[in-house]
Structures are given as structure tokens and as C-alpha cells.
Scaffold this active site. Structure first.
Site, PDB file in Angstrom:
ATOM      1  N   LYS A  83       0.839  -1.214   0.000  1.00 35.69           N
ATOM      2  CA  LYS A  83       0.000   0.000   0.000  1.00 35.69           C
ATOM      3  C   LYS A  83       0.867   1.255   0.000  1.00 35.69           C
ATOM      4  O   LYS A  83       0.623   2.181  -0.766  1.00 35.69           O
ATOM      5  CB  LYS A  83      -0.927   0.021   1.238  1.00 35.69           C
ATOM      6  N   ARG A 140      -9.632   0.846   9.427  1.00 31.68           N
ATOM      7  CA  ARG A 140      -9.330  -0.558   9.713  1.00 31.68           C
ATOM      8  C   ARG A 140     -10.463  -1.214  10.498  1.00 31.68           C
ATOM      9  O   ARG A 140     -10.423  -2.416  10.736  1.00 31.68           O
ATOM     10  CB  ARG A 140      -8.043  -0.641  10.534  1.00 31.68           C
ATOM     11  N   ARG A 162      11.587  -6.689   4.365  1.00 32.81           N
ATOM     12  CA  ARG A 162      11.537  -5.238   4.615  1.00 32.81           C
ATOM     13  C   ARG A 162      12.139  -4.913   5.986  1.00 32.81           C
ATOM     14  O   ARG A 162      12.792  -3.903   6.159  1.00 32.81           O
ATOM     15  CB  ARG A 162      10.072  -4.768   4.550  1.00 32.81           C
ATOM     16  N   ARG A 207      11.663  -0.943  11.374  1.00 33.56           N
ATOM     17  CA  ARG A 207      10.394  -1.085  12.095  1.00 33.56           C
ATOM     18  C   ARG A 207      10.428  -2.344  12.948  1.00 33.56           C
ATOM     19  O   ARG A 207      10.519  -3.445  12.402  1.00 33.56           O
ATOM     20  CB  ARG A 207       9.225  -1.161  11.099  1.00 33.56           C
ATOM     21  N   ARG A 220      -0.227  -9.269  13.035  1.00 32.57           N
ATOM     22  CA  ARG A 220      -0.792  -8.162  12.237  1.00 32.57           C
ATOM     23  C   ARG A 220      -1.678  -8.706  11.118  1.00 32.57           C
ATOM     24  O   ARG A 220      -2.740  -8.141  10.833  1.00 32.57           O
ATOM     25  CB  ARG A 220       0.333  -7.299  11.652  1.00 32.57           C
TER      26      ARG A 220
HETATM   27  P1  AMP Z   1       0.794   0.130   9.116  1.00 29.05           P
HETATM   28  O1  AMP Z   1       1.992   0.988   8.862  1.00 29.05           O
HETATM   29  O2  AMP Z   1      -0.410   0.602   8.353  1.00 29.05           O
HETATM   30  O3  AMP Z   1       1.091  -1.339   8.904  1.00 29.05           O
HETATM   31  O4  AMP Z   1       0.405   0.309  10.657  1.00 29.05           O
HETATM   32  C1  AMP Z   1       1.284  -0.082  11.686  1.00 29.05           C
HETATM   33  C2  AMP Z   1       0.528  -0.195  13.002  1.00 29.05           C
HETATM   34  O5  AMP Z   1      -0.031   1.081  13.354  1.00 29.05           O
HETATM   35  C3  AMP Z   1      -0.636  -1.160  13.000  1.00 29.05           C
HETATM   36  O6  AMP Z   1      -0.225  -2.497  13.215  1.00 29.05           O
HETATM   37  C4  AMP Z   1      -1.479  -0.608  14.145  1.00 29.05           C
HETATM   38  O7  AMP Z   1      -0.935  -0.966  15.400  1.00 29.05           O
HETATM   39  C5  AMP Z   1      -1.301   0.903  13.978  1.00 29.05           C
HETATM   40  N1  AMP Z   1      -2.361   1.463  13.101  1.00 29.05           N
HETATM   41  C6  AMP Z   1      -2.171   2.021  11.867  1.00 29.05           C
HETATM   42  N2  AMP Z   1      -3.345   2.424  11.333  1.00 29.05           N
HETATM   43  C7  AMP Z   1      -4.304   2.088  12.235  1.00 29.05           C
HETATM   44  C8  AMP Z   1      -5.714   2.202  12.257  1.00 29.05           C
HETATM   45  N3  AMP Z   1      -6.408   2.734  11.224  1.00 29.05           N
HETATM   46  N4  AMP Z   1      -6.382   1.763  13.356  1.00 29.05           N
HETATM   47  C9  AMP Z   1      -5.707   1.220  14.390  1.00 29.05           C
HETATM   48  N5  AMP Z   1      -4.384   1.048  14.420  1.00 29.05           N
HETATM   49  C10 AMP Z   1      -3.662   1.472  13.363  1.00 29.05           C
END
Ligand code: AMP
Length: 368
Positions: free
Chosen positions: A192, A267, A306, A312, A324
């Protein structure tokens, strides 16, 4: 078109249609309440014009009074309803007719009915000029409805936006907006972020990644960052309230945007609902959910790879990665259904070269 404060409004319901609707409501009242000496109660400020029009059309003895409550701030309903001017009249044993300009969530009506019942009123009817069936959340029956409208913000004929617009003789709605708002969807590691970077240039959109905003806050050790870190480290979702407030603030920072790419948001269904409301308040909506579909094992391998360079912590640990992905299927994947119901879901094969995948996404976006 009219401009009120910062927003533009376009004609929606003509004076003639409003007149016909008031005739219909008044005919019902005349039929049901002849010789009942009803007490009409207009709800200020919005209902003052409707109340006067109904009263002029009522053919029998009647009285009128007003109450003032407030539940609106700007274009979004707030849940609290305050009583500003109380009800002085004796209502015990009387037939009361509440006259509302608009019934939206029904919060105001609920509070008013409670007030009336507490004061000993047993017979009441509700008449409203406008009614939003999609927004109404209460069980109380609305007896007389002038016009049913979709869940849009309207002004005119007594209704205002931040105090202005009540004197308009017809009803206006927020000018529909030609923003393109994409929800970029897919499990962690679907690509994404990579695709969002390309698409934002190509379509001149603002990219908001909630994950990036959280990581920025963690790096800068803000209060939000500290709060989010405990969830992110375990691969769990940050609570909705925190995430939604943050997202709203990010959108607010980009008032002039031609559209957004939401990456990692929504989400949950609560987040999807709040996004709909936020965009609706701008006269816009989600244009489409474009979802990158990738096999789980490919995802795990991609994220581990990655993790070697991303820095990260949630990419470095296979257990967290698998959690996740699990959270995605348990809590997030239901959103496919949410957007499918609105014919807004577009699945795209997320395996292949970056350019190839951009092509696939673009062929969906270009048709919107
Ligand atoms: P991402 O970079 O989108 O994979 O997000 C990394 C982490 O941030 C996720 O595993 C969640 O812990 C938190 N996070 C990101 N976006 C959301 C969301 N819309 N709602 C809840 N937690 C989020």
C-alpha cells in the site's frame, strides 16, 4: 449558489415543494386535532418559519409556545442536547404538537419528549418539516413528516450553518464536491505504501498513512506516540477514538486537497463510519476502496525482508507480523463487505512488479 462562512451551498428543495409539504402536514393536523385545542411547541431557532406556516394553516383553536434546545455545532451533530429556554406552559392533560424544522438523529426529540412527560403531558404528536431516515436512531414515532431527505447537511427556511442562512426562502445543500478519495486497502505488506507514493503524484492527491503518522509520533516521543507504541509493538490496533481523532486532524491540515489516499485507514467499521461522516461534512465521499490482494506467505516473506532495512520493530519479528495479518483478517477484512455493499470495492492482484501493479490500480481509478 450561496456562500455561508467558509462553505458553498447549492439549491436543493424549492419553495414550492416546501409549501406543498407544509400543506400536507397541516392537512393531517387539521384532520386529527380538530377541536382538541392543541398546544403547538416550536423548537427554536430552526422551526420558527415552519411553525408560523403551520399555524396559519390550522383552522381550529390552538396555542403556540417555543422551546430552545441546541444539538448542532457546525455541520456535525453533537450528542449532547442542552435546554436553553424552558417550557413555561402547563402541559398536563393537553394535546401537545412538537413542531421541528428537521429530525436528524432524534436526540432533540428524545430530550423534548422526556421533558414533556416529566411535566405530565400524556398526549403528544411530532410534526417535522424535514426528516432524515438514515440518520434517525430513536424508536419514537414521527407522526407528520413534510419531506424525507438523505443524510445531507441543509440550510435555509429556518435552518442555519453557524447562524447564517435561516432567511433563505428555499433549502440548499452543501455543494457536492468532486474530490477523489481512495481507501487503499490490503493486509500488511501488500504494498500500500509503495503504491500510494506513486498514485499521489499521478493523481495529485494527499497521502495519509495512519501507520506513518503513528511512527512519526513515536519517533518524536509525543503523548500520542507513547500511547500508540504499546499497541503497535504487539501488532494490535490502536483504539478507534485515538486513531479517528488523529485522522480527522490530518485531513483538517489539508483543506485545499483535491482528494486523499487513505492508507491503513479505516481498519474497523467505526473508523469507516467516521470517515464517511468526515467526508460528508465536506460534501464529499469515499470514491472507492482499492484493495491489493496478496497471499499470506508472500506477505510474511516480504515483511521479514523489509524488516532488514525498515527499522520497524513490528517488521522484524515473525510472531508480530503473523499477528498483524491475523488482526487484518479478524478485524479489518470485514470492511471489504462494507464497501462492497456500496459498490465501491475493487480488488487488484498485488503480486508482480511495482509498475505493473500501478497499472492495475490506475485502470480502476481512471474509471471512477
Ligand atoms: P501500518 O503501517 O499501516 O502497517 O500500521 C502499523 C501499526 O499502526 C498497525 O499495526 C497498528 O498498530 C497501527 N495502526 C495504523 N493504522 C491504524 C488504524 N487505522 N487503526 C488502528 N491502528 C492502526
Amino acid at each position: 449558489m450561496v456562500k455561508l462562512h467558509d462553505l458553498q451551498f447549492v439549491p436543493f428543495i424549492s419553495e414550492e415543494e416546501i409549501g406543498t409539504a407544509i400543506d400536507k402536514v397541516s392537512a393531517g393536523l387539521n384532520q386529527d386535532l380538530a377541536n382538541k385545542n392543541p398546544l403547538f411547541i416550536g423548537v427554536l431557532n430552526g422551526a420558527f418559519i415552519f411553525a408560523s406556516e403551520v399555524l396559519k394553516r390550522f383552522d381550529y383553536d390552538c396555542e403556540i409556545s417555543f422551546v430552545k434546545l441546541a444539538s448542532y455545532e457546525g455541520t456535525e451533530t453533537t450528542h449532547e442536547v442542552k435546554e436553553l429556554v424552558g417550557l413555561g406552559e402547563e402541559v398536563t392533560g393537553r394535546t401537545v404538537v412538537i413542531l421541528e424544522d428537521i429530525v436528524d438523529t432524534g436526540n432533540t426529540i428524545e430530550v423534548l419528549i422526556e421533558m414533556l412527560v416529566e411535566k405530565g403531558c400524556l398526549t403528544y404528536k411530532i410534526a417535522t418539516l424535514f426528516y432524515k431516515p438514515e440518520a434517525y436512531t430513536k424508536k419514537i414515532n414521527i407522526n407528520y413528516i413534510g419531506i424525507e431527505i438523505p443524510n445531507r447537511f441543509i440550510v435555509g427556511y429556518g435552518l442555519d450553518y453557524k447562524g447564517l442562512g435561516r432567511n433563505l426562502t428555499e433549502v440548499y445543500q452543501l455543494k457536492p464536491n468532486d474530490m477523489t478519495n481512495l481507501v487503499l486497502f490490503g493486509p500488511p505488506g501488500a504494498g500500500k505504501g509503495t503504491q500510494a507514493e506513486v498514485l499521489k503524484q499521478k493523481y495529485n492527491l494527499v497521502h495519509i498513512s495512519t501507520g506513518d503518522v503513528f511512527r512519526y509520533n513515536i519517533k518524536n516521543e509525543t503523548e500520542l506516540g507513547t500511547l500508540a507504541k504499546s499497541y503497535i509493538d504487539k501488532g494490535q490496533l490502536v483504539p478507534d477514538e485515538v486513531t479517528i481523532n488523529m485522522l480527522n486532524a490530518e485531513v483538517d491540515k489539508n483543506q485545499e486537497a483535491k482528494g486523499f489516499i487513505f492508507d491503513g485507514f479505516p481498519r474497523t467499521e467505526a473508523q469507516a463510519d467516521s470517515l464517511d461522516k468526515l467526508l460528508e461534512s465536506k460534501g464529499a465521499m469515499v470514491s472507492a476502496m482499492v484493495a491489493l490482494e496478496v497471499d499470506d506467505e508472500v506477505l510474511v516473506q516480504r515483511l521479514l525482508e523489509r524488516g532488514k532495512t525498515s527499522g520497524r520493530p513490528d517488521d522484524a519479528d515473525e510472531k508480530v507480523i503473523r499477528n498483524r495479518i491475523k488482526v487484518y483478517y479478524d478485524e479489518t477484512a470485514i470492511l471489504k463487505n462494507y464497501y462492497q455493499k456500496q459498490d465501491k470495492y475493487f480488488g487488484v492482484d498485488g503480486v508482480g512488479g511495482i509498475d505493473e501493479i500501478t497499472e492495475r490500480l490506475s485502470s480502476v481509478i481512471d474509471k471512477l
